[in-house]
Design an enzyme around this catalytic site. Sequence first.
Site, PDB file in Angstrom:
ATOM      1  N   ASP A   1      -1.949  11.011  -2.205  1.00  0.00           N
ATOM      2  CA  ASP A   1      -2.325   9.959  -3.164  1.00  0.00           C
ATOM      3  C   ASP A   1      -2.689  10.546  -4.524  1.00  0.00           C
ATOM      4  O   ASP A   1      -2.599   9.861  -5.547  1.00  0.00           O
ATOM      5  CB  ASP A   1      -3.486   9.134  -2.616  1.00  0.00           C
ATOM      6  CG  ASP A   1      -2.992   8.270  -1.478  1.00  0.00           C
ATOM      7  OD1 ASP A   1      -2.927   8.778  -0.341  1.00  0.00           O
ATOM      8  OD2 ASP A   1      -2.601   7.118  -1.731  1.00  0.00           O
TER       9      ASP A   1
ATOM     10  N   ARG B   1       0.865  -1.185   0.000  1.00  0.00           N
ATOM     11  CA  ARG B   1       0.000   0.000   0.000  1.00  0.00           C
ATOM     12  C   ARG B   1       0.900   1.233   0.000  1.00  0.00           C
ATOM     13  O   ARG B   1       2.122   1.115   0.113  1.00  0.00           O
ATOM     14  CB  ARG B   1      -1.034   0.004   1.144  1.00  0.00           C
ATOM     15  CG  ARG B   1      -0.654  -0.630   2.433  1.00  0.00           C
ATOM     16  CD  ARG B   1       0.411   0.084   3.196  1.00  0.00           C
ATOM     17  NE  ARG B   1       0.168   1.513   3.311  1.00  0.00           N
ATOM     18  CZ  ARG B   1       1.091   2.411   3.600  1.00  0.00           C
ATOM     19  NH1 ARG B   1       2.348   2.037   3.799  1.00  0.00           N
ATOM     20  NH2 ARG B   1       0.807   3.686   3.686  1.00  0.00           N
ATOM     21  N   GLY B   2       0.273   2.402  -0.130  1.00  0.00           N
ATOM     22  CA  GLY B   2       1.053   3.628  -0.305  1.00  0.00           C
ATOM     23  C   GLY B   2       1.119   3.916  -1.797  1.00  0.00           C
ATOM     24  O   GLY B   2       1.454   3.024  -2.591  1.00  0.00           O
ATOM     25  N   ALA B   3       0.814   5.172  -2.173  1.00  0.00           N
ATOM     26  CA  ALA B   3       0.643   5.497  -3.593  1.00  0.00           C
ATOM     27  C   ALA B   3       1.835   5.085  -4.472  1.00  0.00           C
ATOM     28  O   ALA B   3       1.652   4.378  -5.474  1.00  0.00           O
ATOM     29  CB  ALA B   3       0.344   6.990  -3.729  1.00  0.00           C
TER      30      ALA B   3
ATOM     31  N   ASN C   1      -5.400  12.497   0.426  1.00  0.00           N
ATOM     32  CA  ASN C   1      -4.495  11.665   1.220  1.00  0.00           C
ATOM     33  C   ASN C   1      -5.356  10.890   2.219  1.00  0.00           C
ATOM     34  O   ASN C   1      -6.587  11.032   2.258  1.00  0.00           O
ATOM     35  CB  ASN C   1      -3.433  12.540   1.914  1.00  0.00           C
ATOM     36  CG  ASN C   1      -2.322  11.699   2.534  1.00  0.00           C
ATOM     37  OD1 ASN C   1      -1.766  10.814   1.876  1.00  0.00           O
ATOM     38  ND2 ASN C   1      -2.006  11.944   3.787  1.00  0.00           N
ATOM     39  N   LYS C   2      -4.697  10.083   3.024  1.00  0.00           N
ATOM     40  CA  LYS C   2      -5.390   9.216   3.990  1.00  0.00           C
ATOM     41  C   LYS C   2      -6.439   9.977   4.793  1.00  0.00           C
ATOM     42  O   LYS C   2      -6.194  11.099   5.238  1.00  0.00           O
ATOM     43  CB  LYS C   2      -4.333   8.590   4.911  1.00  0.00           C
ATOM     44  CG  LYS C   2      -4.830   7.644   5.967  1.00  0.00           C
ATOM     45  CD  LYS C   2      -5.704   6.539   5.431  1.00  0.00           C
ATOM     46  CE  LYS C   2      -5.070   5.743   4.310  1.00  0.00           C
ATOM     47  NZ  LYS C   2      -6.054   4.871   3.592  1.00  0.00           N
TER      48      LYS C   2
ATOM     49  N   GLN D   1      -2.005   2.421   9.880  1.00  0.00           N
ATOM     50  CA  GLN D   1      -0.703   2.584   9.203  1.00  0.00           C
ATOM     51  C   GLN D   1       0.278   3.333  10.101  1.00  0.00           C
ATOM     52  O   GLN D   1       1.489   3.134  10.004  1.00  0.00           O
ATOM     53  CB  GLN D   1      -0.877   3.377   7.888  1.00  0.00           C
ATOM     54  CG  GLN D   1      -1.547   2.632   6.770  1.00  0.00           C
ATOM     55  CD  GLN D   1      -3.034   2.881   6.715  1.00  0.00           C
ATOM     56  OE1 GLN D   1      -3.669   3.154   7.732  1.00  0.00           O
ATOM     57  NE2 GLN D   1      -3.610   2.773   5.540  1.00  0.00           N
TER      58      GLN D   1
ATOM     59  N   ARG E   1      -7.174  -0.363  -7.038  1.00  0.00           N
ATOM     60  CA  ARG E   1      -7.521   0.691  -6.072  1.00  0.00           C
ATOM     61  C   ARG E   1      -7.780   1.987  -6.852  1.00  0.00           C
ATOM     62  O   ARG E   1      -7.095   2.244  -7.848  1.00  0.00           O
ATOM     63  CB  ARG E   1      -6.419   0.907  -5.021  1.00  0.00           C
ATOM     64  CG  ARG E   1      -6.315  -0.270  -4.043  1.00  0.00           C
ATOM     65  CD  ARG E   1      -5.456   0.061  -2.840  1.00  0.00           C
ATOM     66  NE  ARG E   1      -6.144   0.905  -1.874  1.00  0.00           N
ATOM     67  CZ  ARG E   1      -5.529   1.430  -0.805  1.00  0.00           C
ATOM     68  NH1 ARG E   1      -4.240   1.232  -0.597  1.00  0.00           N
ATOM     69  NH2 ARG E   1      -6.205   2.165   0.056  1.00  0.00           N
TER      70      ARG E   1
HETATM   71  O1  MRU Z   1      -4.492   3.232   2.088  1.00  0.00           O
HETATM   72  P1  MRU Z   1      -3.016   3.459   1.952  1.00  0.00           P
HETATM   73  O2  MRU Z   1      -2.235   2.937   3.105  1.00  0.00           O
HETATM   74  O3  MRU Z   1      -2.497   2.997   0.614  1.00  0.00           O
HETATM   75  O4  MRU Z   1      -2.872   5.049   1.986  1.00  0.00           O
HETATM   76  C1  MRU Z   1      -1.595   5.606   1.919  1.00  0.00           C
HETATM   77  C2  MRU Z   1      -1.588   7.075   2.098  1.00  0.00           C
HETATM   78  O5  MRU Z   1      -2.605   7.713   2.200  1.00  0.00           O
HETATM   79  C3  MRU Z   1      -0.250   7.755   2.036  1.00  0.00           C
HETATM   80  O6  MRU Z   1      -0.250   8.899   2.839  1.00  0.00           O
HETATM   81  C4  MRU Z   1       0.041   8.165   0.579  1.00  0.00           C
HETATM   82  O7  MRU Z   1      -0.108   7.069  -0.281  1.00  0.00           O
HETATM   83  C5  MRU Z   1       1.398   8.709   0.420  1.00  0.00           C
HETATM   84  S1  MRU Z   1       2.615   7.433   0.618  1.00  0.00           S
HETATM   85  C6  MRU Z   1       4.104   7.963   0.138  1.00  0.00           C
END
Ligand code: MRU
EC number: 5.3.1.23
Length: 358
Positions: A246, A54-56, A256-257, A205, A96
Site C-alpha cells: 500500500d 479496495r486495494g491500493a 501492506n495488509k 480478502q 482512506r
Molecule cells: O484494506 P485493503 O483491502 O484495501 O488492503 C489491500 C492490501 O493491503 C493489498 O495487499 C494492497 O493494496 C496491494 S493490492 C494490489
Amino acid sequence: MRERLLAAEKVKAIEWQGGQLRLLDQRKLPLEELWHTYDSAAAVATAIREMVVRGAPAIGISAAYGLAMGLRARLAEGGDWRTALESDFEMLAASRPTAVNLFWALNQMRERLDRLKPGEDPLTAAEAQAASIHASDREANLTMAQFGVDLIRKHQGNPQNLLTHCNTGALATGGFGTALGVIRGAHLEGLVECVYADETRPWLQGSRLTAWELAGEGVPVMLNADSAAAHLMKTRGITWVIVGADRITANGDVANKIGTYQLAVLAMHHGVRFMVVASSATIDMELESGDDIPIEERAGHELLEVNGQRFAADVDVFNPVFDVTPADLIDAIVTEKGIVERPNAAKLAALMSRKRLH
Ligand code: MRU
C-alpha cells in the site's frame, strides 16, 4: 506471457461508462456479484471508505474518476471551478489514509488540470487523465507479472508452493494484479504447484476474494487460517511469500495488509524468499521510513461481528489494518520499472530515477 494473461482475463472490478463509474461491490463477493453506479465525487469517496472498492491501485483509479465527476458538477455550477474542486480533492483524499496510490492519483489529476492549455476543455482532460491512470496500471501489472515470473524462475524452474496474503488481484487493481499478477503468470508458465491463500482476518480478502479469483481461473489454491503460516512454511515446502503493498517508503520499508510483517519474520526464520510486487505509484519517496506511514485503524465491529452477528466478548478492540515490513526482511521489490533485490535507500532512489518501461 502478456498475450496469455490477456486471454485468461476474467475479473474486472472497475468500469468507466458514459461518464459514470461502475464498481463491483467487494463486500458482497463471492456470494453475490453486485455492481453499483456512481456519478459524484462524494459517492466515490464513500465507496472507498466503505470498501466497496479496495486495494491500493483500485482506490487510486476510482478516486481519479471520482475527481473527474466532481469537476463535471463544479463546471455545471458555474463560478470558480478550481476553488470549488478543492473540497472534492479533500473529500477523496480523506477516504482512506495508508495507500499512497490514492494521493498519487489525485496528484496526477491536479497536475493535469494545472497544465491546461488556453481553450482546452478541463473535463475532457480530466476524464482522459483518469483513463490513462487506469490503463497504465493495467500495463504495469503485465510488466510486473513478467519480471516476477523471471525472478521465480531464476531461483527454481520447477512448480512451487507459494503463499500470499490479502487480495492483490484484478479486484485490487486496474487489471491483472500485483502479487496475484505474478502468481497468475507463474501458473501460466507451469511454475505453480499450489497457492496457499491466507484468509486475511478480519475482512477476509483472502478467503472471499483471492480464493475466488484463483479458483475461477483454475489456479490450484488452498485456503489457510492466517495463524497457520509458520506451520505451512515448516511443513509444506513454501519457496516464496508474494504480497502487494500500500506504500513503500524511500528506504524500502513496505506497508501492506495487517499480518504481512509477521509473514516476513517467519519467512526469514524458515529460509523462504519474500517478494513484494507494486507499481512505482505505490512508492512514496517523500517518506524516509515506514515509521512515517499513517496506519489506518478501522472500527472494532470488524473484529467483534461476522455478517453483523456479534460473537465476541464485549471488550475494547485494537484494529490496525496495515503493518510495516522492514526493508531488511524483503528479498525483492518488483515494480514495472524493474526489480530491486535486497532493497535500501540507494537502490530505491536509482529505481525511481529511471523512466517507466511501458
Ligand atoms: O484494506 P485493503 O483491502 O484495501 O488492503 C489491500 C492490501 O493491503 C493489498 O495487499 C494492497 O493494496 C496491494 S493490492 C494490489
